[in-house]
Design an enzyme around this catalytic site. Structure first.
Site, PDB file in Angstrom:
ATOM      1  N   ARG A   7      14.040  82.546   7.676  1.00  0.00           N
ATOM      2  CA  ARG A   7      14.566  83.898   7.157  1.00  0.00           C
ATOM      3  C   ARG A   7      14.907  84.649   8.252  1.00  0.00           C
ATOM      4  NH1 ARG A   7       9.103  87.350   6.045  1.00  0.00           N
ATOM      5  NH2 ARG A   7       7.595  86.480   7.737  1.00  0.00           N
ATOM      6  N   ASP A  37      11.872  82.957   0.004  1.00  0.00           N
ATOM      7  CA  ASP A  37      12.857  83.586  -0.367  1.00  0.00           C
ATOM      8  C   ASP A  37      13.912  84.397   0.660  1.00  0.00           C
ATOM      9  OD1 ASP A  37      11.319  85.551   0.780  1.00  0.00           O
ATOM     10  OD2 ASP A  37      11.087  86.845  -1.075  1.00  0.00           O
ATOM     11  N   ARG A  97      15.106  91.911  15.680  1.00  0.00           N
ATOM     12  CA  ARG A  97      14.162  91.535  16.734  1.00  0.00           C
ATOM     13  C   ARG A  97      14.685  91.172  17.902  1.00  0.00           C
ATOM     14  NH1 ARG A  97       9.215  87.506  15.291  1.00  0.00           N
ATOM     15  NH2 ARG A  97      11.011  85.895  15.368  1.00  0.00           N
ATOM     16  N   ASP A 135       4.513  77.191  16.741  1.00  0.00           N
ATOM     17  CA  ASP A 135       5.879  77.528  16.430  1.00  0.00           C
ATOM     18  C   ASP A 135       5.609  79.198  16.834  1.00  0.00           C
ATOM     19  OD1 ASP A 135       3.974  77.188  14.011  1.00  0.00           O
ATOM     20  OD2 ASP A 135       5.456  78.415  13.213  1.00  0.00           O
ATOM     21  N   ASN A 136       4.648  79.909  16.847  1.00  0.00           N
ATOM     22  CA  ASN A 136       4.512  81.138  17.111  1.00  0.00           C
ATOM     23  C   ASN A 136       4.228  81.352  18.862  1.00  0.00           C
ATOM     24  OD1 ASN A 136       5.015  81.812  14.650  1.00  0.00           O
ATOM     25  ND2 ASN A 136       2.916  81.824  14.097  1.00  0.00           N
ATOM     26  N   ASP A 161       5.865  86.979  16.939  1.00  0.00           N
ATOM     27  CA  ASP A 161       5.229  86.949  15.570  1.00  0.00           C
ATOM     28  C   ASP A 161       3.891  87.747  15.305  1.00  0.00           C
ATOM     29  OD1 ASP A 161       5.488  85.823  12.798  1.00  0.00           O
ATOM     30  OD2 ASP A 161       6.492  83.906  13.836  1.00  0.00           O
TER      31      ASP A 161
HETATM   32  P1  AMP Z   1       5.603  82.623  10.002  1.00  0.00           P
HETATM   33  O1  AMP Z   1       4.226  82.464   9.413  1.00  0.00           O
HETATM   34  O2  AMP Z   1       6.321  83.839  10.057  1.00  0.00           O
HETATM   35  O3  AMP Z   1       5.388  82.236  11.738  1.00  0.00           O
HETATM   36  O4  AMP Z   1       6.367  81.517   9.709  1.00  0.00           O
HETATM   37  C1  AMP Z   1       6.250  80.004   9.642  1.00  0.00           C
HETATM   38  C2  AMP Z   1       7.516  79.468   8.882  1.00  0.00           C
HETATM   39  O5  AMP Z   1       7.723  79.910   7.538  1.00  0.00           O
HETATM   40  C3  AMP Z   1       8.944  79.675   9.546  1.00  0.00           C
HETATM   41  O6  AMP Z   1       9.708  78.517   9.413  1.00  0.00           O
HETATM   42  C4  AMP Z   1       9.316  80.878   8.651  1.00  0.00           C
HETATM   43  O7  AMP Z   1      10.866  80.879   8.644  1.00  0.00           O
HETATM   44  C5  AMP Z   1       9.108  80.486   7.206  1.00  0.00           C
HETATM   45  N1  AMP Z   1       8.746  81.714   6.261  1.00  0.00           N
HETATM   46  C6  AMP Z   1       8.111  82.445   6.534  1.00  0.00           C
HETATM   47  N2  AMP Z   1       8.160  83.593   5.528  1.00  0.00           N
HETATM   48  C7  AMP Z   1       9.403  82.899   4.560  1.00  0.00           C
HETATM   49  C8  AMP Z   1      10.113  83.415   3.800  1.00  0.00           C
HETATM   50  N3  AMP Z   1       9.834  84.532   2.960  1.00  0.00           N
HETATM   51  N4  AMP Z   1      11.172  82.642   3.317  1.00  0.00           N
HETATM   52  C9  AMP Z   1      11.563  81.706   3.963  1.00  0.00           C
HETATM   53  N5  AMP Z   1      10.957  81.219   5.244  1.00  0.00           N
HETATM   54  C10 AMP Z   1       9.703  81.816   5.291  1.00  0.00           C
HETATM   55 MG    MG Z   2       6.649  82.419  13.033  1.00  0.00          MG
END
Ligand code: AMP
Ligand code: MG
Length: 501
Positions: A96, A128, A179, A255-256, A265
């Site tokens: 996203r 989404d 960001r 990944d963070n 993140d």
């Molecule tokens: P995060 O928990 O933000 O570190 O995200 C982990 C993974 O999930 C990453 O690949 C993000 O791009 C993906 N992700 C998190 N929220 C969404 C969303 N609403 N739509 C699509 N991908 C998401």
């Molecule tokens: Mg992340």
């Protein structure tokens, strides 16, 4: 459909896209129905070199919602993998987010400008692609707090409401965050290519990271080993600094973790109130993997995954030698972390000065350990416990004593503490303590109040006031008296933070 374009008040470059073909997918943001500016970070814009006069509110909300693209933008979704709670996911990526390009800031440093919440990408995995107002403002606030505390971090340049709803546990107003980061390269970016056996891609990425973040090691005989060494050092420093202000990242998946050494993140992160190393706020962290006190061990775990991706590049003599060399570097992490942690705590106690040795003495270490034990034993607020030491250094221990149900134990500690102050450190101790121990951190109840007001009533006032308070964390300001106070113990006991924002 292609988004319309306009001149951007700053030149965008694309070193990542140019030098690393195959590491991303090019695509444009999804237009939003009714962009309206929630907040713009003028000080950061100035730091980046924007011509702010050209950024009228209308231009700002069009640009930073993704509805209109800078004429020289080349938006890309970056590929990455990652270990989430210890489980490897070979493909995550920007689900996203879109990197618009890089700017050279006023000091010549290259910084990414990226949109988050800008629509689905090939990496969305059923999500989404959107973000909600609350989490966007949360990332804005906590990132600015960390920056004001002097901790390396990604930062928010703009938050724009989209005028559409996103579906979470309920319908929520949507938003896009812009960001700014030193780069968005994560341990997981290395893992993406390593897991596919693409050693040459890992090498290209490592070369790019060295050139962009660590040019000093580029001439080293084994520059990839040096890369590992500097990334390990940066993370040790980052985690020590987080912990000395009571920060809990909450979702330290690989990944963070940015290889630049910046905090990235801000999902379920939170600041600790009463000191307790076992503190966990994240609703999904059932086993406490990312608890406050577990952060150094997890950082080392993540760095070990990073080292594994580099192994094929390290084996100049043999692969066994590569493992031995990498292990030797990883083995330095804990002692580097501890030295930084103790040195940081010593400064927070007002015991450092320029004529003193740079390492913390054994007596000082014991004092520091005992101080933390006292804070834990008496459930003392981490922020105020440290901060009120400044008043104690000025001869007024009342505020501090009020935090301890049994002040007698505190008095013994204070006597020992004064015993370790010397003639040079004593007169300046209070000023030093105030300069290193914040009075204002983004306390959880205040953050939640600010986000609820923005989400439920479109009222940004609490967000703006809190932002103002945390932007000068070390300077007492009578208008922010309430902002220094802890939440009720009941609030903190029941407080939960959420991922998947
Ligand atoms: P995060 O928990 O933000 O570190 O995200 C982990 C993974 O999930 C990453 O690949 C993000 O791009 C993906 N992700 C998190 N929220 C969404 C969303 N609403 N739509 C699509 N991908 C998401
Ligand atoms: Mg992340």
């Amino acid at each position: 459909m292609n988004a319309s374009r306009m001149d951007f008040p700053l030149k965008l470059e694309h070193s990542y896209a140019k030098q690393l073909p195959g590491f991303f997918v090019s695509l444009e943001p999804t237009p939003v129905p009714k962009p309206s500016l929630l907040h713009f970070n003028t000080p950061l814009a100035i730091e980046l070199g924007f011509d702010c006069e050209k950024l009228t509110p209308n231009v700002t909300q069009q640009l930073f919602s993704g509805n209109v693209l800078p004429s020289d933008a080349q938006p890309i979704a970056q590929a990455y993998a990652g270990h989430q709670f210890g489980n490897f996911v070979p493909q995550l990526g920007d689900g996203r987010a879109l990197l618009l390009g890089e700017v050279l800031d006023q000091t010549g440093k290259r910084r990414d400008v990226a949109l988050k919440g800008s629509g689905v990408t090939p990496f969305s995995r059923g999500g989404d692609g959107k973000a909600a107002v609350g989490p966007v403002l949360r990332e804005y606030l906590i990132g600015e707090a960390m920056h004001a505390l002097g901790i390396p971090t990604t930062r928010a340049l703009a938050a724009v409401a989209t005028g559409e709803h996103v579906m979470r546990e309920r319908q929520l107003p949507g938003a896009v965050l812009t960001r700014v980061a030193s780069s968005h390269i994560r341990v997981g970016t290395f893992q993406y290519f390593a897991a596919r056996g693409q050693v040459e891609s890992v090498r290209k990425l490592a070369d790019y990271v060295i050139q962009r973040h660590y040019p000093d090691v580029s001439e080293d005989r084994n520059c990839y080993l040096s890369l590992l060494r500097v990334v390990v050092e940066r993370q040790a420093e980052l985690i020590a600094r987080w912990m000395l202000v009571g920060f809990i990242h909450g979702v330290m998946n690989t990944d963070n973790m940015a290889v630049s050494g910046e905090t990235i993140d801000y999902g379920p992160c939170a600041f600790m109130e009463a000191y307790d190393p076992d503190t966990v706020f994240s609703s999904i962290d059932h086993a406490g993997r990312y608890a406050y006190g577990n952060q150094p061990a997890i950082a080392l775990w993540n760095l070990t995954r990073f080292a594994e991706t580099l192994l094929p590049l390290l084996g100049q003599e043999s692969s066994e030698q590569a493992v031995t060399d990498a292990t030797a570097i990883l083995d330095t992490f804990m002692s580097t972390f501890q030295n930084l942690w103790y040195n940081g705590a010593r400064t927070k106690l007002g015991l450092t000065h320029s004529e003193k040795p740079t390492t913390t003495s054994d007596a000082e270490r014991t004092l520091i350990d005992d101080w933390f034990e006292l804070l834990a034993k008496h459930d003392v607020d981490h922020t105020l416990g440290w901060r009120y030491l400044a008043d104690a250094a000025d001869g007024n221990a009342c505020n501090l004593q009020a935090l301890f149900p049994k002040p007698a134990e505190l008095d013994i500690f204070l006597k020992r503490w004064r015993g370790l102050q010397d003639d040079v450190s004593r007169p300046k101790a209070a000023t030093k303590i105030r300069a290193t121990n914040p009075l204002y951190v983004p306390r959880n109840h205040l953050v939640e109040e600010a986000l609820s007001a923005a989400t439920d009533d479109g009222n940004l006032k609490p967000f703006e006031t809190l932002l103002h308070a945390i932007q000068r964390p070390f300077t007492e300001d009578p208008q922010f008296t309430q902002y220094a106070l802890p939440a009720s113990t009941e609030f903190t006991a029941n407080y939960r933070t959420f991922c998947g924002t």
